[in-house]
Design a protein around this motif. Structure first.
Motif, PDB file in Angstrom:
ATOM      1  N   ILE A 298       0.857  -1.192   0.000  1.00 48.75           N
ATOM      2  CA  ILE A 298       0.000   0.000   0.000  1.00 48.75           C
ATOM      3  C   ILE A 298       0.887   1.234   0.000  1.00 48.75           C
ATOM      4  N   TRP A 299       0.508   2.185  -0.847  1.00 52.85           N
ATOM      5  CA  TRP A 299       1.249   3.450  -0.916  1.00 52.85           C
ATOM      6  C   TRP A 299       0.268   4.558  -0.580  1.00 52.85           C
ATOM      7  N   ILE A 300       0.550   5.270   0.510  1.00 51.74           N
ATOM      8  CA  ILE A 300      -0.389   6.289   0.985  1.00 51.74           C
ATOM      9  C   ILE A 300       0.121   7.682   0.602  1.00 51.74           C
ATOM     10  N   LEU A 301      -0.796   8.497   0.085  1.00 46.14           N
ATOM     11  CA  LEU A 301      -0.443   9.851  -0.345  1.00 46.14           C
ATOM     12  C   LEU A 301      -1.255  10.871   0.446  1.00 46.14           C
ATOM     13  N   GLY A 302      -0.624  11.962   0.807  1.00 48.71           N
ATOM     14  CA  GLY A 302      -1.362  13.031   1.485  1.00 48.71           C
ATOM     15  C   GLY A 302      -0.425  14.190   1.764  1.00 48.71           C
ATOM     16  N   CYS A 303      -0.976  15.263   2.272  1.00 46.61           N
ATOM     17  CA  CYS A 303      -0.177  16.438   2.631  1.00 46.61           C
ATOM     18  C   CYS A 303      -0.528  16.836   4.061  1.00 46.61           C
ATOM     19  N   GLY A 304       0.443  17.419   4.749  1.00 44.68           N
ATOM     20  CA  GLY A 304       0.201  17.983   6.078  1.00 44.68           C
ATOM     21  C   GLY A 304      -0.428  16.969   7.017  1.00 44.68           C
ATOM     22  N   THR A 305      -1.516  17.378   7.624  1.00 41.15           N
ATOM     23  CA  THR A 305      -2.224  16.520   8.580  1.00 41.15           C
ATOM     24  C   THR A 305      -2.618  15.182   7.965  1.00 41.15           C
ATOM     25  N   SER A 306      -3.066  15.222   6.717  1.00 41.16           N
ATOM     26  CA  SER A 306      -3.506  13.978   6.076  1.00 41.16           C
ATOM     27  C   SER A 306      -2.331  13.017   5.904  1.00 41.16           C
ATOM     28  N   ALA A 307      -1.132  13.555   5.673  1.00 41.39           N
ATOM     29  CA  ALA A 307       0.046  12.688   5.558  1.00 41.39           C
ATOM     30  C   ALA A 307       0.385  12.089   6.929  1.00 41.39           C
ATOM     31  N   HIS A 308       0.197  12.883   7.993  1.00 36.52           N
ATOM     32  CA  HIS A 308       0.453  12.329   9.339  1.00 36.52           C
ATOM     33  C   HIS A 308      -0.511  11.180   9.640  1.00 36.52           C
ATOM     34  N   ALA A 309      -1.789  11.378   9.256  1.00 42.54           N
ATOM     35  CA  ALA A 309      -2.759  10.283   9.450  1.00 42.54           C
ATOM     36  C   ALA A 309      -2.306   9.072   8.645  1.00 42.54           C
ATOM     37  N   GLY A 310      -1.817   9.332   7.421  1.00 40.76           N
ATOM     38  CA  GLY A 310      -1.347   8.244   6.564  1.00 40.76           C
ATOM     39  C   GLY A 310      -0.193   7.484   7.190  1.00 40.76           C
ATOM     40  N   TRP A 311       0.672   8.206   7.890  1.00 37.57           N
ATOM     41  CA  TRP A 311       1.814   7.565   8.553  1.00 37.57           C
ATOM     42  C   TRP A 311       1.299   6.578   9.607  1.00 37.57           C
ATOM     43  N   ILE A 312       0.309   7.024  10.380  1.00 39.86           N
ATOM     44  CA  ILE A 312      -0.288   6.099  11.364  1.00 39.86           C
ATOM     45  C   ILE A 312      -0.916   4.915  10.620  1.00 39.86           C
ATOM     46  N   GLY A 313      -1.516   5.216   9.464  1.00 39.35           N
ATOM     47  CA  GLY A 313      -2.112   4.148   8.644  1.00 39.35           C
ATOM     48  C   GLY A 313      -1.091   3.072   8.273  1.00 39.35           C
ATOM     49  N   THR A 314       0.128   3.498   7.944  1.00 35.98           N
ATOM     50  CA  THR A 314       1.140   2.485   7.556  1.00 35.98           C
ATOM     51  C   THR A 314       1.361   1.503   8.705  1.00 35.98           C
TER      52      THR A 314
END
Ligand code: AGP
Length: 610
Positions: A298-314
């Protein structure tokens, strides 16, 4: 980059444009402007600052218009001054034009036009578009626009009017969203960067694609391709779930939205936990079980807050579903050469669904043949229309520029999706139910933090005078700490550095002294002893330390200066209560410092340029 809005119909266009622009203020609020035609002449009004200032000026100037285009700006080229505010005009002041996007070759075009004697009044890239159309105009506005578009490099959504054509708005787009709507009687037409800004409850809408040009009249809309051939566009009917924004008795949208989280978390979960079958049920979800079973990474894309959420997603994907995954800042993602395969699932996360970097990276991934799952809060947004399937946050409109409830809901939806994948890949029902039980506790955990908000207000008073901070954590608390640091810098203009706690000793610890507090996120059981050592290290160097730690966490209270206790929770779900505490701290510090909390300087809620 900005929001554009235009109205043509029987009603007074000014209040309609102002209301539309207010709906688009999330795209920028550095300046605003409006232009239209009155008795055969272009008339306009523009003003640096927020739309409320424009409104006042319009009133003072007794502006009257027969139809209008308007703009709210986030400055890219040129300072946020009256002169750089849109609309921009051609040399003869017969054309007025508003633009969202960036013209990358504007310097060359501008120099060329200047060498031909054209006078420029602003520093913007936009003005070249108005001047070019003016240059090519020979009684045929569409033809002038058609000649201009191929000369432009970059992205744009434009709307323009011409004094000789007092019954039409011309619109065009490339890589920037532009929607055109009309009512059922077709007595009025609206052009907008975002269809959610139409104040018609169920508008008929069409979306302009790359290099399409629209001729918009009150009772007729015609769309042409770049050769000026007529195109039959698909008309969609949107359900606009418009809710008038309200602070609900709170002083700011931000604090209201922080307090909403005990219920928005429930909204993200409700109806999706099938306790009987121990499965996750997503509504209107079109990625088949077969596709998901075959997902290799899975490759998660986002910016700012959404990228931080994505990091938790990983971490969820690795810990719960055992699927390799990584997160990438969207503005970097599209210029990389990631090793994507048809079995790579791309997840694009965006509260607004309009962030240009995320959308561009998503399009790139789609072109490479990957399936894209969107995680989004705003229905009808570009991301939700273009992703293969979208999971909505159901958090309700987030008005404050600083994202809070969207983050916790993004993390909640990511946890649900990780569980869905895990169950498809064979996670046992008992284990699924164990996670369900933990998920159901989150709202209560958040509520417990909210009930102690006044304690965080007292702590904030103590820390508000510092200008530099470290926010540290380990594992799940790394992205949580980074997110909390982003909140503080965004609304307080304080230098808040988010770091993995173990990384401090590799350089950043050199900054530590008595004037450099450390905010430590300690709610990760697995790495508890390690973070305790990190606290000792910063304390030994004189840093004031504030810890967010679970009740009863061993060995923290005797090291730190201040402690805010959190309800105990399993590691993967610890970010929820921790981030709410971090958000409250940032809010109260910003308040102490007298900042513009809901609309901080230099920012836009949604960044619609790359
Ligand atoms: C967060 O508080 C920010 N305002 C910002 O980082 C935001 O999360 C980012 O611009 C992405 O926005 P999106 O979620 O709407 O794509």
């Amino acid at each position: 980059m900005c929001g554009i809005f235009g109205y043509i119909g029987k009603k007074d266009p000014i209040p309609i444009c102002i209301s539309g622009l207010k709906q688009l203020e999330y795209r920028g609020y550095d300046s605003a402007g409006i232009a239209g035609i009155f008795q055969g002449k272009i008339r306009s009004c523009k003003e640096a600052g927020k739309i409320a200032r424009l409104e006042k000026k319009i009133h003072q100037e007794h502006l009257n218009l027969e139809f209008a285009i308007g703009h709210t700006r986030w400055a890219t080229h040129g300072k946020p001054t009256d002169q750089n505010a849109h609309p921009h005009f051609d040399d003869k002041s017969t054309i007025a034009l508003v633009h969202n996007g960036i013209i990358e070759n504007y310097q060359t075009l501008r120099e060329q036009l200047q060498s031909e004697g054209v006078r420029f009044l602003s520093e913007t890239d936009t003005e070249v578009i108005a001047q070019l159309i003016g240059k090519f105009y020979e009684n045929d506005l569409l033809a002038a626009v058609q000649k201009t578009l191929p000369l432009l490099r970059g992205s744009f959504a434009i709307a323009l009017i011409h004094a000789n054509h007092p019954d039409q708005i011309v619109a065009a787009a490339r890589q920037s969203p532009l929607s055109i709507g009309f009512d059922d009687e077709h007595s009025e037409s609206i052009v907008s960067s975002d269809p959610n800004a139409f104040l018609i409850s169920t508008p008929n809408v069409l979306f302009l694609r790359n290099d399409e040009i629209a001729l918009v009249q009150a009772n007729r809309i015609r769309v042409f391709n770049s050769q000026l051939q007529h195109i039959d566009k698909k008309i969609e009917r949107l359900e606009n779930d418009y809710q008038a924004p309200s602070k609900g008795g709170f002083e700011h949208y931000l604090i209201k939205e922080i307090f909403e989280q005990s219920s928005t978390i429930q909204k993200a979960l409700i109806g999706r936990l099938n306790e009987e079958k121990a499965t996750i049920d997503f509504e209107q979800f079109s990625l088949s079980d077969e596709t998901l079973k075959n997902v290799s990474n899975i490759w998660i894309l986002g910016c700012g807050t959404s990228a931080h959420a994505g990091w938790i997603g990983t971490m969820f994907f690795e810990d719960i579903a055992h699927v390799p995954s990584s997160v990438e800042i969207a503005s970097e993602a599209r210029y990389r050469n990631p090793l994507l395969t048809p079995n790579t699932l791309v997840i694009a996360i965006s509260q607004s669904g309009e962030t240009a970097d995320t959308i561009a990276a998503m399009r790139e991934a789609k072109q490479r043949g990957c399936k894209v799952l969107g995680i989004c809060n705003v229905a009808n947004s570009t991301l939700s229309r273009e992703a293969d399937s979208t999971l909505f946050l159901k958090a309700g409109p987030e008005m404050s520029v600083c994202s809070t409830k969207a983050f916790s809901s993004q993390v909640a939806v990511l946890s649900l999706f990780a569980l869905h994948l895990a169950s498809l890949k064979g996670l046992g029902k008992d284990e699924m139910r164990r996670y369900f039980n933990e998920l159901k506790k989150i709202s209560g955990h958040i509520q417990q933090v909210l009930e102690k908000a006044s304690l965080l207000q007292t702590i904030a008073k103590k820390y508000a005078h510092y200008d530099d901070f470290f926010f540290i954590g380990r594992r799940y608390m790394v992205p949580t700490g980074l997110e909390a640091a982003l909140k503080l810098k965004e609304i307080s203009y304080v230098n808040a550095n988010g770091y993995p706690a173990g990384e401090l000793k590799h350089g950043p610890i050199a900054l530590i002294n008595q004037k450099f507090p450390v905010v430590a996120f300690c709610a990760n059981e697995q790495t508890h002893e390690k973070i305790v050592s990190n606290l000792m290290e910063v304390k030994a160097r004189g840093a004031p330390v504030l810890a967010f730690a679970p009740e009863g966490a061993h060995g923290i209270s005797n090291i730190v200066d201040d402690i805010f206790t959190l309800p105990p929770c399993i590691d993967p779900f610890a970010p929820f209560a921790s981030i709410v505490a971090g958000q409250l701290l940032s809010y109260y510090i910003a308040k102490e410092r007298g900042c513009d909390i809901d609309q901080p300087r230099n920012l836009a809620k949604s960044v619609t340029v790359e």
